[in-house]
Design a protein around this motif. Structure first.
Motif, mmCIF file in Angstrom:
data_model
loop_
_atom_site.group_PDB
_atom_site.id
_atom_site.type_symbol
_atom_site.label_atom_id
_atom_site.label_comp_id
_atom_site.label_asym_id
_atom_site.label_seq_id
_atom_site.Cartn_x
_atom_site.Cartn_y
_atom_site.Cartn_z
ATOM 1 N N MET A 154 -89.980 -71.357 84.902
ATOM 2 C CA MET A 154 -89.515 -70.780 83.654
ATOM 3 C C MET A 154 -89.079 -69.335 83.932
ATOM 4 O O MET A 154 -89.786 -68.579 84.582
ATOM 5 C CB MET A 154 -90.650 -70.823 82.628
ATOM 6 N N ASN A 155 -87.926 -68.942 83.421
ATOM 7 C CA ASN A 155 -87.449 -67.572 83.646
ATOM 8 C C ASN A 155 -88.111 -66.601 82.670
ATOM 9 O O ASN A 155 -88.779 -67.004 81.727
ATOM 10 C CB ASN A 155 -85.915 -67.511 83.566
ATOM 11 N N THR A 156 -87.923 -65.309 82.912
ATOM 12 C CA THR A 156 -88.615 -64.304 82.099
ATOM 13 C C THR A 156 -88.160 -64.332 80.638
ATOM 14 O O THR A 156 -88.963 -64.092 79.740
ATOM 15 C CB THR A 156 -88.408 -62.894 82.675
ATOM 16 N N LYS A 157 -86.892 -64.640 80.395
ATOM 17 C CA LYS A 157 -86.402 -64.716 79.020
ATOM 18 C C LYS A 157 -87.115 -65.838 78.263
ATOM 19 O O LYS A 157 -87.542 -65.661 77.131
ATOM 20 C CB LYS A 157 -84.888 -64.922 79.009
ATOM 21 N N GLN A 158 -87.244 -66.996 78.899
ATOM 22 C CA GLN A 158 -87.920 -68.126 78.255
ATOM 23 C C GLN A 158 -89.419 -67.843 78.087
ATOM 24 O O GLN A 158 -90.004 -68.186 77.061
ATOM 25 C CB GLN A 158 -87.713 -69.420 79.060
ATOM 26 N N THR A 159 -90.025 -67.191 79.084
ATOM 27 C CA THR A 159 -91.440 -66.818 78.985
ATOM 28 C C THR A 159 -91.651 -65.895 77.792
ATOM 29 O O THR A 159 -92.585 -66.071 77.002
ATOM 30 C CB THR A 159 -91.910 -66.126 80.281
#
Length: 118
Positions: free
Chosen positions: A1-6
């Motif tokens: 999961m990328n930081t934006k989704q996190t």
């Protein structure tokens, strides 16, 4: 999961937490040219501007760096713009909270009320 989704998942969890505590959610990701407020909530004549930090590998030092003076001032300035545009909240108390998500050593959703003031 990328930081934006996190971050998005953290904001979703923070929103659900606030709702479970009796807050009404007024806005999410409210933006102006100068900044953004993650969550704007209301409860008991108080409007709460909430900054959400999802820090699965974070420390208390990291929270302090993430919420430095400039970031806090940007949130305050953005909140004032919101209040100018939404006069129906002009008689409300104002509070700035931080919700920390998934930081080791803290509850999974850790709510810091009155995290900072103007």
């Amino acid at each position: 999961m990328n930081t934006k989704q996190t971050g998005k998942d953290g904001e979703n969890r923070a929103t659900q937490y606030l709702i479970s505590k009796g807050f009404a959610i007024i806005e999410r990701n409210w933006r102006t040219k100068g900044g953004e407020i993650d969550i704007i909530a209301y409860k008991n004549d108080t409007i709460v501007f909430v900054e959400v930090k999802t820090l699965p590998n974070g420390t208390t030092d990291m929270i302090q760096r993430e919420l430095n003076y400039q970031k806090r001032q940007r949130i305050i300035k953005t909140s004032k713009r919101f209040l100018l545009n939404h006069r129906q909240y002009s008689k409300c108390y104002i509070r700035y909270d931080v919700i920390v998500i998934d930081m080791p050593g803290l509850e999974p959703v850790y709510h810091i009320e009155n995290a900072f003031t103007e």
